[in-house]
Motif scaffolding. Structure first.
Motif, PDB file in Angstrom:
ATOM      1  N   ILE A  38       0.860  -1.201   0.000  1.00  0.00           N
ATOM      2  CA  ILE A  38       0.000   0.000   0.000  1.00  0.00           C
ATOM      3  C   ILE A  38       0.890   1.242   0.000  1.00  0.00           C
ATOM      4  O   ILE A  38       0.653   2.179  -0.758  1.00  0.00           O
ATOM      5  N   LYS A  39       1.923   1.213   0.836  1.00  0.00           N
ATOM      6  CA  LYS A  39       2.828   2.382   0.902  1.00  0.00           C
ATOM      7  C   LYS A  39       3.442   2.643  -0.471  1.00  0.00           C
ATOM      8  O   LYS A  39       3.500   3.788  -0.928  1.00  0.00           O
ATOM      9  N   ALA A  40       3.893   1.577  -1.133  1.00  0.00           N
ATOM     10  CA  ALA A  40       4.554   1.736  -2.432  1.00  0.00           C
ATOM     11  C   ALA A  40       3.582   2.261  -3.496  1.00  0.00           C
ATOM     12  O   ALA A  40       3.995   2.877  -4.467  1.00  0.00           O
ATOM     13  N   ASN A  41       2.294   1.990  -3.292  1.00  0.00           N
ATOM     14  CA  ASN A  41       1.292   2.399  -4.291  1.00  0.00           C
ATOM     15  C   ASN A  41       0.424   3.559  -3.823  1.00  0.00           C
ATOM     16  O   ASN A  41      -0.633   3.821  -4.404  1.00  0.00           O
ATOM     17  N   GLU A  42       0.874   4.211  -2.757  1.00  0.00           N
ATOM     18  CA  GLU A  42       0.066   5.277  -2.153  1.00  0.00           C
ATOM     19  C   GLU A  42      -0.366   6.331  -3.183  1.00  0.00           C
ATOM     20  O   GLU A  42      -1.540   6.722  -3.239  1.00  0.00           O
ATOM     21  N   LYS A  43       0.585   6.750  -3.987  1.00  0.00           N
ATOM     22  CA  LYS A  43       0.302   7.819  -4.957  1.00  0.00           C
ATOM     23  C   LYS A  43      -0.714   7.325  -5.996  1.00  0.00           C
ATOM     24  O   LYS A  43      -1.673   8.030  -6.323  1.00  0.00           O
ATOM     25  N   LYS A  44      -0.488   6.093  -6.479  1.00  0.00           N
ATOM     26  CA  LYS A  44      -1.416   5.542  -7.488  1.00  0.00           C
ATOM     27  C   LYS A  44      -2.823   5.412  -6.914  1.00  0.00           C
ATOM     28  O   LYS A  44      -3.818   5.687  -7.588  1.00  0.00           O
ATOM     29  N   LEU A  45      -2.909   4.984  -5.660  1.00  0.00           N
ATOM     30  CA  LEU A  45      -4.230   4.829  -5.039  1.00  0.00           C
ATOM     31  C   LEU A  45      -4.909   6.188  -4.869  1.00  0.00           C
ATOM     32  O   LEU A  45      -6.095   6.341  -5.183  1.00  0.00           O
ATOM     33  N   SER A  46      -4.149   7.169  -4.400  1.00  0.00           N
ATOM     34  CA  SER A  46      -4.719   8.512  -4.225  1.00  0.00           C
ATOM     35  C   SER A  46      -5.170   9.080  -5.561  1.00  0.00           C
ATOM     36  O   SER A  46      -6.244   9.698  -5.645  1.00  0.00           O
ATOM     37  N   ASP A  47      -4.359   8.867  -6.596  1.00  0.00           N
ATOM     38  CA  ASP A  47      -4.735   9.375  -7.924  1.00  0.00           C
ATOM     39  C   ASP A  47      -6.020   8.701  -8.419  1.00  0.00           C
ATOM     40  O   ASP A  47      -6.888   9.343  -9.014  1.00  0.00           O
ATOM     41  N   ALA A  48      -6.119   7.395  -8.176  1.00  0.00           N
ATOM     42  CA  ALA A  48      -7.312   6.669  -8.619  1.00  0.00           C
ATOM     43  C   ALA A  48      -8.549   7.162  -7.866  1.00  0.00           C
ATOM     44  O   ALA A  48      -9.637   7.318  -8.451  1.00  0.00           O
ATOM     45  N   LEU A  49      -8.382   7.431  -6.571  1.00  0.00           N
ATOM     46  CA  LEU A  49      -9.507   7.940  -5.780  1.00  0.00           C
ATOM     47  C   LEU A  49      -9.919   9.329  -6.259  1.00  0.00           C
ATOM     48  O   LEU A  49     -11.097   9.687  -6.241  1.00  0.00           O
ATOM     49  N   ARG A  50      -8.951  10.084  -6.686  1.00  0.00           N
ATOM     50  CA  ARG A  50      -9.246  11.407  -7.251  1.00  0.00           C
ATOM     51  C   ARG A  50     -10.057  11.217  -8.537  1.00  0.00           C
ATOM     52  O   ARG A  50     -11.061  11.901  -8.748  1.00  0.00           O
TER      53      ARG A  50
END
Ligand code: NAD
Length: 457
Positions: A38-50
């Motif tokens: 999750i930490k490694a993909n934090e940015k991707k997850l936040s972008d997807a939620l956006r």
């Protein structure tokens, strides 16, 4: 396709039977791997939620990622203790025996999640499954496809299919999975679909956890501290644009403070979300067109005293306050799940009890009051999943409280140790001594009945 799902289930069941997932060190390792992923993909997850919901990085961290880190930290720290057999003190009738409760993973669990907190509500049950020693097949919501795609990728990179597998898809996929004979089903979603899940589970008598929704009342009593109540209600109702299962659904407010409170609430909405919310680039959007239309139709069920603005192309609905609603209108009969807050006034405590009792049990209930008597009345007389006194939603953000509904808002609970429990069966085993054999329970023991009557009373 369902043949493939059947094969996947079998693959996981075989792996579960190997016993590897039950090893506590293995569980700890997997939890740590999950956290790193999750930490490694934090940015991707936040972008997807956006992309899916226009959630800001702040909101995503507060309500999705941060809570997951806390959950994993807690599970890593305590899973060894949770998984240990617990010795139980036995009564005189069982003298000579030693008894234990063995927490045992259910086996292969099916996890179905909704779209409103798509990362949190998909990963949090997985944490429980791993901690308990289960395998899991996970189906995220099709309504947040960007997040679902990242989750599928992240989980596939982290775990083998035989352990934790993701199946992306819509209602048909969900139904095909539900037709299979899982060892446990963990469902988060609406009351309507909860009934479909329960029916499917009944066919195989599969244990279920149902995390559902409903209309959560928020009561503001005459002696409440109005400034802080307004601040917290504005935050809790309009975070995620009201698309939160535990959001205050409607407000019950004491007549004597209604006008003063509504002024403060309006001030807080502007202060937290902007004088012109259309200009707030961090305000979440409604998930899709049909939910947008449903929400707009509620605006006709009362008088708009604040907000009411909507922009279809952006799926934008401003924080809105409605007055003059009736109990038999759609806005008061259905779960709102959006940024519309109906307000109903009351004069007596009994009125509050009567109004709330007429609705099915809610997932949450909130009371703002300084006086302990009102608090006792509410806690004693109303049944609801969980909630807060003088706050909203915040009870869900801790690993220390069970989170779940009661009656039509759900079955079972999770978070922290309760997540471990949700995926475990407690196997009670008595280890009997062969050195002594107390005779009174055997047929034809002389004086047996007399002894029984003395010790079993
Ligand atoms: P939903 O019930 O429509 O969908 C949830 C999941 O079920 C999705 O993955 C979907 O694909 C699947 N599904 C939908 N229809 C189905 C059917 N007929 N048969 C089988 N599977 C089906 O819920 P939603 O719209 O995604 O989420 C909103 C609802 O979830 C609200 O009612 C909210 O209160 C509730 N909710 C509860 C919690 C909680 O923790 N208790 C958390 C978030 C949301």
């Amino acid at each position: 396709m369902s043949e493939t799902y059947e094969q996947l289930l079998q693959l996981q069941r075989n792996y579960f039977y190997s016993g590897e997932t039950k090893d506590v060190h293995f569980r700890i390792q997997q939890l740590k791997k999950l956290k790193n992923a999750i930490k490694a993909n934090e940015k991707k997850l936040s972008d997807a939620l956006r992309k899916d919901l226009n959630k800001s990085d702040f909101e995503s961290y507060l309500t999705e990622l941060g809570v997951l880190y806390n959950e994993i930290t807690e599970a890593v720290k305590h899973v060894k203790a949770w998984a240990k057999p617990r010795k139980v003190k036995m009564p005189i009738t069982h003298v000579g025996s030693d008894s234990y409760i063995y927490p045992e993973p259910y086996g292969v669990s099916l996890i179905i999640s909704p779209w409103n907190f798509p990362v949190n509500l998909t990963i949090a049950p997985i944490i429980g499954a791993i901690a308990a020693g289960c395998c899991a097949i996970v189906k995220p919501s099709e309504l947040t496809p960007n997040t679902s795609g990242i989750l599928a990728h992240l989980l596939k990179q982290t775990f083998e299919d035989r352990y934790i597998a993701v199946v992306e898809g819509d209602v048909a996929t969900s139904k095909a999975l539900l037709a299979l004979n899982f060892d446990h089903i963990f469902f988060t979603g609406s009351v309507t679909v909860g009934k479909v899940v329960m029916e499917a589970a009944a066919k195989h008598l599969t244990p279920i956890t149902l995390e559902l929704g409903g209309k959560s009342p928020t009561i503001v009593h005459k002696d409440a501290k109005l400034d802080v109540a307004a601040k917290r209600i504005a935050w809790g109702k309009f975070t995620n644009a009201g698309q939160t299962c535990v959001a205050p659904d409607y407000l019950l407010i004491h007549k004597s403070i209604k006008e003063r409170f509504l002024e403060k609430l309006m001030y807080q909405i502007k202060d937290q979300f902007g004088d012109d919310v259309t200009q707030n680039s961090d305000y979440p959007r409604v998930v899709n067109g049909s939910h947008f239309d449903r929400l707009l139709s509620y605006m006709k069920d009362g008088t708009i005293v604040f907000g009411g603005r909507s922009i279809r192309e952006r799926l934008f609905i401003a924080p809105t306050i409605l007055e003059n609603v009736t109990w038999n209108s759609a806005v008061m009969e259905e779960e709102i799940f959006g940024p519309i807050l109906p307000v109903i006034e009351y004069e007596t405590e009994q009125e509050v009890i009567d109004m709330v009792r007429k609705r099915p049990n809610s997932l949450a209930l909130y009371l703002f009051a300084e006086n302990k008597k009102m608090e006792q009345v509410v806690l004693k007389h109303l049944s609801f999943g969980g909630g807060c006194i003088n706050d909203v939603i915040y009870h869900v953000g801790t690993t220390r409280l069970p989170f779940g509904g009661v009656g039509s808002s759900g079955i079972g609970a999770y978070h922290g140790k309760y997540s471990f429990d949700a995926f475990s069966h407690e196997k009670g085993v008595m280890h009997q001594s062969t050195k002594i054999d107390i005779p009174f329970r055997y047929h034809k023991t002389k004086g047996g009945l007399k002894v029984l009557k003395r010790i079993m009373k």
